[in-house]
Design an enzyme around this catalytic site. Sequence first.
Site, PDB file in Angstrom:
ATOM      1  N   GLU A 163     -32.286 -24.304  10.586  1.00 20.90           N
ATOM      2  CA  GLU A 163     -30.949 -24.959  10.254  1.00 20.90           C
ATOM      3  C   GLU A 163     -30.263 -25.821  11.543  1.00 20.90           C
ATOM      4  O   GLU A 163     -29.595 -25.538  12.289  1.00 20.90           O
ATOM      5  CB  GLU A 163     -29.778 -24.278   9.975  1.00 20.90           C
ATOM      6  N   GLU A 319     -32.538 -19.945   1.362  1.00 22.26           N
ATOM      7  CA  GLU A 319     -31.611 -19.163   1.624  1.00 22.26           C
ATOM      8  C   GLU A 319     -30.366 -19.231   0.656  1.00 22.26           C
ATOM      9  O   GLU A 319     -29.815 -20.435   0.358  1.00 22.26           O
ATOM     10  CB  GLU A 319     -30.874 -19.150   3.157  1.00 22.26           C
TER      11      GLU A 319
END
Length: 698
Positions: A163, A319
């Site tokens: 991320e 995710e």
Amino acid sequence: MNDTTPTPARRVAALRARLGGIGFGADYNPDQWPEATRTEDLKLMTEAGVTVVNLAIFGWARVEPARDAYDFGYFDQVMDDLAAHGITADLATMTAAPPPWLVTEHPEVLPVTADGVVLSPGGRQHFCPSSPVFRDRAARLVEAVATHYRDHPALGLWHVGNEYGCHVAECFCDTSAADFRRWLGERYNSVDALNDAWSTDFWSQRYASFDQILPPRTAPTYPNPSQQLDFKRFGNDALRTCFETETAILRRITPDVPVTTNFLAGLKSVDIYDWAPTMDVLSLDSYPDPNRDQAHIGAAMSYDTIRCAGGGEPWLLTEQAPSAVNWRSRNAGKTPGDMRLWSWQAVAQGADAIMYFQWRQSRGGAEKFHSGMVPHAGVDTRVFREVSELGGELARVPELAGTRIHNRVALLSDWHSWWALELDSHPSDAVRHLDRAFDHYAALFDLGIGVDVVHPSADLSGYDLVVVPSLYLLSAEHGAKLSRFVADGGSIVVSFFSGIVDEHDRVHLGGYPGPLREALGVSVQEFWPTDVGRTFALRTPGAAEPEAGAADLWREDVTLKGARTELEFVGPHWEGRPAATVHSYGAGTARYIATRPDVATMRTLLARACADAAVDPVLPNLPAGIQAAIRRGEGYDVLILLNHTGSIHDIELPTARRDLLTDDHRLTHRTTLAPRGVAVLGSLPTEHGGTGQSLETE
Ligand code: GLA
């Protein structure tokens, strides 16, 4: 090129073959647990249908506990265990959290905020993206990891970083300042060109040399907006350079292994359209808030964005939360059925993997109240039952993997416009990029229209309708392209505060919205943003009824230059002024919306635009709250129906289909959706006579 030359398509095909269908799994952090837990994990993973895990994302401190002292012993065992259980590793490059020794030896790798605060270690992502020390140590680590695991049978995918930009999007330290000057030198070549682009004659900012330029650190008042915009671009590029440096090493050492990084849905700092071309397969982390009624629509918009950034190819949901997260101020769990529904929604919109953060809910650390597939309470739990059932369901439809989606409506989105729109010193600080995109996207979603969310540079030729929601920054080139699209027969809907500035945040002169004025047949002279919460009435010109909905947020002074008024404002000073217009331009139609209409009015306007462009919903006559999407393979397709409501719905199908989640192989013309329910309905492959023909019908 010979037959075995590695290409992105071949690398992804290899991954698809390994997974054998829609991938299912989670972030796996066995290093947080004793050895014995891993044995139980692998047994449970098999039970739950796990086929892929994101491994060792925060593994740097364990793999390199001291400078150059690599120790792969622990993760070797984990990788061997995964291979023995047929589970693919999406193995991380482990660079998302520098280990303590690195920041102790080199505190200069720590990032600095615009206020000059050095961010300490103790969390994660504590690195300056421009730091040569960080980049060098990360590169050495990646070289070591890739070399060590290049031939390991569990390795199926590389997970670079984690991320990017989620915590530290930009760094204002002196190293970053020097890198920013280098970046500006490459972009502008001469300081005169920069002075021109940044309008530096305003407030005596004219630079005599690049050496005088700093990042837009906290200043007495608004820092130069063009400088701020370029710093956002630079920040994005600095992070992308970190990603690309690691990727280049992986490509050299493991040319057959695909590479991805997990983007975070709705993250402003990282331009997914810009990064996408360097990746084999795109990945997204998505955390819709169970406390928000329309969370699934926001999620849908991000799924349509990631898919289109990847050229329409399937993507990986790397995710999502099995139930609650820990990082909002109030963290609600997902009510029964919602995790399944929202997972199938991602598949319906192109996901080829459904994964969670994380496998086992942590016992300690900052995320111990974030749900896991295996909760603190163990496996005799609702969450473990629901995720295991989903794993079983996904395994029933391997034919979904690799299929694509075809939509005829495009919604334009551009990170550069997002950055520029939300700069300070604007007419209103309440005009926000994601909100504006959502207003339009949600109306199309409610109408059942499939949407691609694409960059203004995208090829628009396959679309019939293009929606442009407050696209503040629009280059003259992209404006001309949109106008040509209309002239050639396309339809567009453009909302207020679009096409205002060029790529340097300089206003397009002669009346707003500069490059779109002619196609829209309007010219705007002034903006009147209003206080949040204040509404005003709209009326259809000449209509008997006095009002046709309401609007808020913004009004502007539109002069018709060929367009006709579809909706007008009502009331003092505004009586009869255009609020929404329509214009025939060449062979196409261009609509302009000069305010923020309420939800029903927005839907009406977009429904009209869809009708003009002959765009139909994915399925006709669906009840409100039922989402439909079709994934198309070679000679077959799969219709996925999602019931976002709390009621049962019987759905008529235009062609007979087979329910792929049951053992009932009969064809049916209808299906019943339970509250929050899902149906996955296959057509007949063409070799069986085409959709809805032959075979036994219900
Ligand atoms: C992000 C990160 C994960 C974890 C989750 C929690 O997606 O990538 O490491 O922190 O958030 O929601």
